[in-house]
Write a protein that holds these residues in place. Sequence first.
Motif, PDB file in Angstrom:
ATOM      1  N   ARG A 172       0.870  -1.179   0.000  1.00 28.57           N
ATOM      2  CA  ARG A 172       0.000   0.000   0.000  1.00 28.57           C
ATOM      3  C   ARG A 172       0.899   1.218   0.000  1.00 28.57           C
ATOM      4  N   ASP A 219      -4.909   2.947  -1.791  1.00 28.05           N
ATOM      5  CA  ASP A 219      -5.560   3.047  -0.485  1.00 28.05           C
ATOM      6  C   ASP A 219      -6.355   1.784  -0.228  1.00 28.05           C
ATOM      7  N   LYS A 220      -6.689   1.603   1.036  1.00 28.23           N
ATOM      8  CA  LYS A 220      -7.375   0.382   1.444  1.00 28.23           C
ATOM      9  C   LYS A 220      -8.674   0.200   0.657  1.00 28.23           C
TER      10      LYS A 220
END
Length: 364
Positions: free
Chosen positions: A7, A152-153
């Motif tokens: 990430r 991003d998550k």
Amino acid sequence: MPLEIVRQDITKMAVDAIVNAANTTLLGGGGVDGAIHKAAGKELLKECKTLNGCKVGEAKITGAYNLPCKYVIHTVGPVYKDGCSNEKQMLTECYKNSLQIAKTRGIETIAFPLISSGAYGYPKDEALKVAVDSITDFLLENDMYVYIVVFDKSSFKISSELFSDIQEYIDDNYVDDDILNRGMTGELEAISFYALSEAYSRRLLEEETEKNISEAEGEVLLSESELSKMPPPPLAASMSVKFDLDEIVGNLDESFSEMLLRKIDENGMTDSECYKKANIDRKHFSKIRSNKNYKPKKQTALAFAIALELSLDETEDMLKKAGFALSKSSKFDVILEFFISNGIYDIHEINEALFAFDQTLLGA
Ligand code: AR6
């Protein structure tokens, strides 16, 4: 680890090359394209203008200017329509062609964003699968370190069915540390008592041995002179301990690397089939191969257990050789247990799930 999901903002990656999800003009745009041009500076656009655009599925390389990497490889992903309009083949081409250019330039480390999964609308879980499959195919024949960069998550999704199966398994099997600490007091006491009693028995045995040594020496000495009254020299005692240790060390069980090599043979695999399936690079594997007493990290040992498709018991056995165990109080371990007990041995699928649950990935 030859393939790793991270990430990160791709513009911060200090690899040999980063890949840009561009459009056919190669003259910049939004999303990752915009971020790359902004971070690289105006010189990048100047060079891009000389390239005469790029077709969907193809790739072109430029310098990286103010970016921390050395090159930018620009590729153009397909716009997602309905999933039946050649999107998958075109997206696969993007990865293949970018990796091919990287190879011809001698690039050793490369980072990809999830091409087409933003403005071009490719469903994220499917885009990830295409990325992993195309990169894995390439890595079967080539040595390179490849990162899939997830911004991003929320932009990362494994299939919701798999996610909920794993979640359910975790709920049923994961034992929170607090619960463990509260509930285990009795057991811990029992273990300490056991440890104490074991230490006590060992001490008794040592005393017995010491006695036997002095008695044995006493027999010889008695028949010789009054020296018999002297205590046995300390050197003799330490030599006997050393002798015992030598014997113990000489009779150690099969080591981790010995078990690994044996299992590779028994499975009829070649070394490279095994380390590639384990997402371990060749250099790391040869270190393990050449050192009988190699102590791997837990995620390395587990990666091999997955590559060898070991059962849960065999996995425990292999982990034990490296000094580890599977624990119900580790989410990482419970997720691994989920995959092994369901007979799912695809390391990249497992890594995607580990990533989704914020866990360390398998491999080196
Ligand atoms: N680092 C890593 N990943 C990123 C970053 C970043 N800094 N920024 C975005 N992403 P997109 P596409 C992710 O739209 O779908 C441009 O305008 C993002 O979350 O950048 O191939 C081009 O000029 C998403 O998962 O590329 C084209 O016109 C992924 O990168 C068009 O967009 C790709 O999203 C290309 O669309």
